[in-house]
Motif scaffolding. Structure first.
Motif, PDB file in Angstrom:
ATOM      1  N   ARG A 158     -88.049 -13.523  11.397  1.00 23.13           N
ATOM      2  CA  ARG A 158     -88.867 -13.835  10.217  1.00 23.13           C
ATOM      3  C   ARG A 158     -90.031 -12.854  10.155  1.00 23.13           C
ATOM      4  O   ARG A 158     -90.599 -12.491  11.184  1.00 23.13           O
ATOM      5  N   LEU A 159     -90.379 -12.451   8.959  1.00 27.68           N
ATOM      6  CA  LEU A 159     -91.477 -11.510   8.741  1.00 27.68           C
ATOM      7  C   LEU A 159     -92.601 -12.236   8.014  1.00 27.68           C
ATOM      8  O   LEU A 159     -92.414 -12.680   6.879  1.00 27.68           O
ATOM      9  N   THR A 160     -93.751 -12.352   8.650  1.00 21.78           N
ATOM     10  CA  THR A 160     -94.854 -13.112   8.064  1.00 21.78           C
ATOM     11  C   THR A 160     -95.928 -12.233   7.454  1.00 21.78           C
ATOM     12  O   THR A 160     -96.884 -12.737   6.879  1.00 21.78           O
ATOM     13  N   ASP A 161     -95.785 -10.916   7.598  1.00 26.98           N
ATOM     14  CA  ASP A 161     -96.823 -10.013   7.087  1.00 26.98           C
ATOM     15  C   ASP A 161     -96.277  -9.078   6.023  1.00 26.98           C
ATOM     16  O   ASP A 161     -96.794  -7.992   5.814  1.00 26.98           O
ATOM     17  N   LEU A 162     -95.233  -9.513   5.345  1.00 25.68           N
ATOM     18  CA  LEU A 162     -94.572  -8.679   4.350  1.00 25.68           C
ATOM     19  C   LEU A 162     -94.356  -9.469   3.073  1.00 25.68           C
ATOM     20  O   LEU A 162     -93.569 -10.416   3.047  1.00 25.68           O
ATOM     21  N   GLY A 163     -95.092  -9.108   2.006  1.00 27.46           N
ATOM     22  CA  GLY A 163     -94.978  -9.851   0.767  1.00 27.46           C
ATOM     23  C   GLY A 163     -95.398 -11.301   0.971  1.00 27.46           C
ATOM     24  O   GLY A 163     -96.274 -11.615   1.772  1.00 27.46           O
ATOM     25  N   ASP A 164     -94.753 -12.194   0.245  1.00 24.42           N
ATOM     26  CA  ASP A 164     -95.035 -13.619   0.375  1.00 24.42           C
ATOM     27  C   ASP A 164     -94.197 -14.269   1.472  1.00 24.42           C
ATOM     28  O   ASP A 164     -94.619 -15.241   2.098  1.00 24.42           O
ATOM     29  N   GLU A 165     -93.016 -13.740   1.696  1.00 24.06           N
ATOM     30  CA  GLU A 165     -92.146 -14.210   2.769  1.00 24.06           C
ATOM     31  C   GLU A 165     -91.040 -13.183   2.953  1.00 24.06           C
ATOM     32  O   GLU A 165     -90.692 -12.457   2.012  1.00 24.06           O
ATOM     33  N   GLY A 166     -90.519 -13.117   4.174  1.00 20.50           N
ATOM     34  CA  GLY A 166     -89.494 -12.117   4.435  1.00 20.50           C
ATOM     35  C   GLY A 166     -88.746 -12.397   5.728  1.00 20.50           C
ATOM     36  O   GLY A 166     -89.154 -13.206   6.557  1.00 20.50           O
TER      37      GLY A 166
END
Length: 228
Positions: A158-166
């Motif tokens: 999970r990516l928490t620092d990219l856009g709103d969610e990723g």
């Protein structure tokens, strides 16, 4: 509005391909699209800091040309690649796709970048519709349900620092000698999806290189969107 289809296979047939006036005897490998991971890095590792709202606060009804907005990062991830606007569907102002492919030599690469501005309905706003689309795609990719024969999904993050969610997932097909990462991010009502795949000689592109490259491309495109 075209829905993203999972389980697609971006087949790159390299053996016996004619290049210019001569035929190149190249090894074939298949790049796998729209797939997720059944395995995890750790137990669903989360990358980045605390989730933040995207600076791009307004909803979009159109997206920029994917070939133009991702050309710079494509040059870094797939040096010397040929560029082609995606022709698997009819693009319009709300969706754009571009594919870069480098299919010769020992370092084969394919990068596919897609932008989609999700439309709303009488029952939900464009942002809410994008949230639902993103969640459905995330579940499909992370579950590995769309895997084809020979594919093994080995990583997801999970990516928490990219856009709103990723998120980003990685799969490998050792028989075909190809590894691929799929990164997907939502920026308000726009979904930015990147497939980055390839091989190094007879070995698949590794998880770290593939995932980092896919995330770099999504981050680059999302940053351009946020700047307006």
């Amino acid at each position: 509005m075209r829905e993203r289809r999972t389980g697609r296979r971006w087949a790159i047939i390299l053996g016996g391909v004619a290049a210019g006036a001569g035929a190149c005897a190249l090894a074939a490998f298949a790049i796998l699209s729209g797939v997720g991971a059944s395995g995890e890095r750790g137990s669903g590792q989360i990358m980045g800091g605390a989730a933040e709202s995207s600076p791009m606060s307004s909803e979009r009804s159109l997206v920029p040309d994917a070939c133009e907005v991702a050309d710079k990062v494509a040059g870094e991830l797939a040096p010397g690649a040929d560029r082609n606007q995606g022709d698997n569907y009819q693009g319009n102002d709300r969706q754009s796709q571009c594919v870069w492919g480098a299919y010769t030599g020992d370092r084969k690469r394919q990068l596919n970048v897609e932008l989609r501005a999700i439309e709303g309905t009488p029952e939900q706003s464009p942002t809410d519709a994008a949230r639902r689309s993103f969640e459905a795609e995330r579940k499909a990719d992370e579950s590995g349900k769309a895997l084809l024969a020979g594919q093994e999904l080995t990583d997801k993050t999970r990516l928490t620092d990219l856009g709103d969610e990723g998120y980003v997932v990685y799969s490998v097909d050792k028989g075909q000698g190809a590894g691929e990462a799929v990164a997907n991010a939502r920026v308000v009502n726009v979904l930015v999806t990147v497939h980055y795949a390839g091989s190094n000689g007879s070995s698949p592109l590794g998880a770290s290189d593939a995932m980092d490259g896919a995330v770099e491309a999504v981050r680059d495109v999302a940053g351009a969107l946020e700047k307006g």
